[in-house]
Write a protein that holds these residues in place. Structure first.
Motif, PDB file in Angstrom:
ATOM      1  N   VAL A 179       0.836  -1.198   0.000  1.00 38.62           N
ATOM      2  CA  VAL A 179       0.000   0.000   0.000  1.00 38.62           C
ATOM      3  C   VAL A 179       0.873   1.250   0.000  1.00 38.62           C
ATOM      4  O   VAL A 179       1.900   1.308   0.683  1.00 38.62           O
ATOM      5  CB  VAL A 179      -0.931   0.004   1.238  1.00 38.62           C
ATOM      6  N   VAL A 180       0.438   2.260  -0.760  1.00 41.88           N
ATOM      7  CA  VAL A 180       1.175   3.516  -0.851  1.00 41.88           C
ATOM      8  C   VAL A 180       0.800   4.420   0.326  1.00 41.88           C
ATOM      9  O   VAL A 180      -0.383   4.634   0.611  1.00 41.88           O
ATOM     10  CB  VAL A 180       0.865   4.239  -2.172  1.00 41.88           C
ATOM     11  N   ASP A 181       1.818   4.930   0.992  1.00 39.82           N
ATOM     12  CA  ASP A 181       1.632   5.909   2.064  1.00 39.82           C
ATOM     13  C   ASP A 181       1.967   7.278   1.484  1.00 39.82           C
ATOM     14  O   ASP A 181       3.125   7.562   1.166  1.00 39.82           O
ATOM     15  CB  ASP A 181       2.556   5.570   3.233  1.00 39.82           C
ATOM     16  N   PHE A 182       0.940   8.099   1.326  1.00 44.70           N
ATOM     17  CA  PHE A 182       1.123   9.427   0.750  1.00 44.70           C
ATOM     18  C   PHE A 182       1.323  10.468   1.843  1.00 44.70           C
ATOM     19  O   PHE A 182       0.664  10.420   2.892  1.00 44.70           O
ATOM     20  CB  PHE A 182      -0.099   9.830  -0.092  1.00 44.70           C
ATOM     21  N   ALA A 183       2.207  11.430   1.594  1.00 42.23           N
ATOM     22  CA  ALA A 183       2.340  12.596   2.458  1.00 42.23           C
ATOM     23  C   ALA A 183       1.170  13.538   2.198  1.00 42.23           C
ATOM     24  O   ALA A 183       0.465  13.402   1.180  1.00 42.23           O
ATOM     25  CB  ALA A 183       3.670  13.304   2.181  1.00 42.23           C
ATOM     26  N   GLY A 194       0.772  14.860  -1.225  1.00 46.57           N
ATOM     27  CA  GLY A 194       0.551  13.911  -2.308  1.00 46.57           C
ATOM     28  C   GLY A 194       1.778  13.145  -2.743  1.00 46.57           C
ATOM     29  O   GLY A 194       1.669  12.227  -3.560  1.00 46.57           O
ATOM     30  N   THR A 195       2.948  13.507  -2.225  1.00 44.84           N
ATOM     31  CA  THR A 195       4.149  12.751  -2.572  1.00 44.84           C
ATOM     32  C   THR A 195       4.156  11.419  -1.820  1.00 44.84           C
ATOM     33  O   THR A 195       3.460  11.238  -0.824  1.00 44.84           O
ATOM     34  CB  THR A 195       5.427  13.541  -2.222  1.00 44.84           C
ATOM     35  N   VAL A 196       4.969  10.493  -2.313  1.00 47.85           N
ATOM     36  CA  VAL A 196       5.014   9.156  -1.738  1.00 47.85           C
ATOM     37  C   VAL A 196       6.018   9.123  -0.586  1.00 47.85           C
ATOM     38  O   VAL A 196       7.181   9.505  -0.753  1.00 47.85           O
ATOM     39  CB  VAL A 196       5.408   8.117  -2.801  1.00 47.85           C
ATOM     40  N   GLN A 197       5.550   8.670   0.573  1.00 52.58           N
ATOM     41  CA  GLN A 197       6.448   8.545   1.724  1.00 52.58           C
ATOM     42  C   GLN A 197       7.021   7.141   1.834  1.00 52.58           C
ATOM     43  O   GLN A 197       8.201   6.962   2.138  1.00 52.58           O
ATOM     44  CB  GLN A 197       5.686   8.869   3.020  1.00 52.58           C
ATOM     45  N   SER A 198       6.193   6.145   1.575  1.00 49.78           N
ATOM     46  CA  SER A 198       6.648   4.764   1.691  1.00 49.78           C
ATOM     47  C   SER A 198       5.636   3.840   1.035  1.00 49.78           C
ATOM     48  O   SER A 198       4.523   4.251   0.684  1.00 49.78           O
ATOM     49  CB  SER A 198       6.839   4.358   3.162  1.00 49.78           C
ATOM     50  N   PRO A 249      -2.255   2.884   5.429  1.00 43.27           N
ATOM     51  CA  PRO A 249      -2.162   4.340   5.393  1.00 43.27           C
ATOM     52  C   PRO A 249      -2.981   4.964   4.265  1.00 43.27           C
ATOM     53  O   PRO A 249      -3.194   6.177   4.239  1.00 43.27           O
ATOM     54  CB  PRO A 249      -0.665   4.593   5.192  1.00 43.27           C
ATOM     55  N   SER A 250      -3.409   4.164   3.308  1.00 41.79           N
ATOM     56  CA  SER A 250      -4.281   4.633   2.234  1.00 41.79           C
ATOM     57  C   SER A 250      -5.004   3.439   1.641  1.00 41.79           C
ATOM     58  O   SER A 250      -4.773   2.289   2.051  1.00 41.79           O
ATOM     59  CB  SER A 250      -3.484   5.346   1.129  1.00 41.79           C
ATOM     60  N   ASN A 251      -5.881   3.675   0.693  1.00 40.88           N
ATOM     61  CA  ASN A 251      -6.572   2.589  -0.003  1.00 40.88           C
ATOM     62  C   ASN A 251      -5.942   2.284  -1.347  1.00 40.88           C
ATOM     63  O   ASN A 251      -6.520   1.543  -2.147  1.00 40.88           O
ATOM     64  CB  ASN A 251      -8.050   2.932  -0.198  1.00 40.88           C
ATOM     65  N   TYR A 252      -4.760   2.833  -1.610  1.00 38.50           N
ATOM     66  CA  TYR A 252      -4.122   2.627  -2.909  1.00 38.50           C
ATOM     67  C   TYR A 252      -3.103   1.488  -2.850  1.00 38.50           C
ATOM     68  O   TYR A 252      -2.053   1.602  -2.202  1.00 38.50           O
ATOM     69  CB  TYR A 252      -3.458   3.916  -3.395  1.00 38.50           C
ATOM     70  N   ALA A 253      -3.456   0.392  -3.506  1.00 42.18           N
ATOM     71  CA  ALA A 253      -2.568  -0.761  -3.604  1.00 42.18           C
ATOM     72  C   ALA A 253      -1.654  -0.598  -4.813  1.00 42.18           C
ATOM     73  O   ALA A 253      -2.053  -0.029  -5.843  1.00 42.18           O
ATOM     74  CB  ALA A 253      -3.375  -2.039  -3.744  1.00 42.18           C
ATOM     75  N   VAL A 254      -0.437  -1.104  -4.692  1.00 48.07           N
ATOM     76  CA  VAL A 254       0.494  -1.112  -5.827  1.00 48.07           C
ATOM     77  C   VAL A 254       0.152  -2.301  -6.709  1.00 48.07           C
ATOM     78  O   VAL A 254       0.140  -3.448  -6.249  1.00 48.07           O
ATOM     79  CB  VAL A 254       1.952  -1.191  -5.346  1.00 48.07           C
ATOM     80  N   THR A 312       8.777  -4.773  -3.081  1.00 47.96           N
ATOM     81  CA  THR A 312       8.636  -3.561  -2.273  1.00 47.96           C
ATOM     82  C   THR A 312      10.000  -3.020  -1.867  1.00 47.96           C
ATOM     83  O   THR A 312      10.238  -1.805  -1.905  1.00 47.96           O
ATOM     84  CB  THR A 312       7.784  -3.848  -1.017  1.00 47.96           C
ATOM     85  N   THR A 313      10.920  -3.905  -1.504  1.00 46.14           N
ATOM     86  CA  THR A 313      12.261  -3.480  -1.108  1.00 46.14           C
ATOM     87  C   THR A 313      12.993  -2.861  -2.292  1.00 46.14           C
ATOM     88  O   THR A 313      13.700  -1.847  -2.143  1.00 46.14           O
ATOM     89  CB  THR A 313      13.062  -4.674  -0.562  1.00 46.14           C
ATOM     90  N   LEU A 314      12.836  -3.433  -3.476  1.00 47.87           N
ATOM     91  CA  LEU A 314      13.437  -2.859  -4.673  1.00 47.87           C
ATOM     92  C   LEU A 314      12.873  -1.463  -4.947  1.00 47.87           C
ATOM     93  O   LEU A 314      13.625  -0.515  -5.236  1.00 47.87           O
ATOM     94  CB  LEU A 314      13.187  -3.776  -5.871  1.00 47.87           C
ATOM     95  N   LEU A 315      11.564  -1.321  -4.833  1.00 47.78           N
ATOM     96  CA  LEU A 315      10.946  -0.014  -5.080  1.00 47.78           C
ATOM     97  C   LEU A 315      11.405   1.020  -4.056  1.00 47.78           C
ATOM     98  O   LEU A 315      11.529   2.211  -4.369  1.00 47.78           O
ATOM     99  CB  LEU A 315       9.426  -0.136  -5.049  1.00 47.78           C
TER     100      LEU A 315
END
Length: 291
Positions: free
Chosen positions: A146-150, A153-157, A166-171, A199-202
């Motif tokens: 899952v994407v954690d947005f600041a 709107g930028t990506v935190q983790s 932290p959000s409803n957006y799955a990778v 995930t670790t690569l990303l």
């Protein structure tokens, strides 16, 4: 024309789908009227990619070669790479290093289905430098990365299967990475389950400030087919879509023809090959709507 090369990761043993995958690769199971792998294949073709590596298990590779051949009938070139043992999604970049030869790539998981009118344009917006992944709004984000947005709107983790998302957006299983991906994947430390986690690569791209997350809006569909229920859901989705619209989803002949990679004679030959099936009739109507 894009300089990217494509990867379809179609390895694994498909144990979650036993017993139906004991005799055939999961990615060759039917999704309504086509083999599953046609859908990720056409995603890469829609991105303008013509050099594609298919990563399979050793005992499944002959099945894929029979189903897909060398890709020439669709105007693409298919290479086949053996994955002796599945050791994480990021392992695909290590295996494909020689094939990529330093080129940027788009990798799609062989059991993922993407659909949406604006998909080619969305993928075309991914720069060749850095990494781009696609976030999809899901009701059950705890099942995914899952994407954690600041707040801006930028990506935190990217958090793998979080207890509290932290959000409803799955990778999703579609990754556009630059030519450094194989080198980065080699430096990934295996997880507790012994795998090179995507995930670790990303996260290495995120640490560089070079990871982009593009949100797929309401007009897109993303389905995976890892369970019996989701496999049936995907087949019903494609069936409903095609019968309602009269348009194919995941049809490589149609994409190749639209891209100008094959001519009308090639389409006609494929229409004859499939005869009076709905698929063959559809290919014939690409050339003559009155058929």
């Amino acid at each position: 024309m894009t300089t990217r090369k494509g990867i379809i990761l179609a390895g694994g043993s498909g144990t979650r789908l036993h017993p139906i995958t004991e005799g055939v690769s999961k990615q060759l199971l039917p999704i309504y009227d086509k083999p599953m792998i046609y859908y990720p294949l056409t995603v890469l073709m829609l991105a303008g990619i013509r050099e594609i590596a298919v990563i399979t298990t050793p005992h499944d590779q002959d099945q894929f070669r029979r189903a897909l051949g060398d890709g020439a009938r669709w105007g693409v070139a298919l290479d086949y790479i053996v994955q002796e043992k599945p050791e994480g999604l990021a392992q695909a970049y290590v295996l494909a290093d020689g094939f990529l030869g330093g080129a940027p790539s788009a990798m799609v998981l062989g059991d993922n289905i993407f659909f949406g009118h604006g998909l080619p344009e969305l993928m075309a917006g991914a720069p060749e430098a850095g990494g781009t992944v696609f976030g999809y709004h899901v009701a059950d984000p705890e099942r995914y990365g899952v994407v954690d947005f600041a707040p801006d709107g930028t990506v935190q983790s990217i958090v793998e299967k979080p207890a509290r998302a932290p959000s409803n957006y799955a990778v999703t299983g579609l990754y556009f990475l630059d030519g450094t991906a194989p080198e980065r994947a080699r430096d990934v430390t295996p997880s507790e389950r012994g795998e090179l986690e995507i995930t670790t690569l990303l996260e290495t791209y995120l640490a560089d400030g070079s990871l982009r997350v593009e949100k797929m809006g309401r007009g897109y569909a993303w389905l995976d087919t890892g369970t019996h229920t989701s496999l049936l859901d995907a087949g019903n989705f494609v069936r409903t879509l095609q019968q309602r619209q009269g348009l194919q989803a995941g049809c490589p002949e149609e994409v190749a023809y639209q891209q100008g990679w094959i001519d009308a004679d090639a389409v006609a030959a494929m229409a004859d090959r499939y005869g009076k099936t709905e698929y063959g009739t559809y290919l014939g109507k690409l050339l003559d709507p009155t058929r």
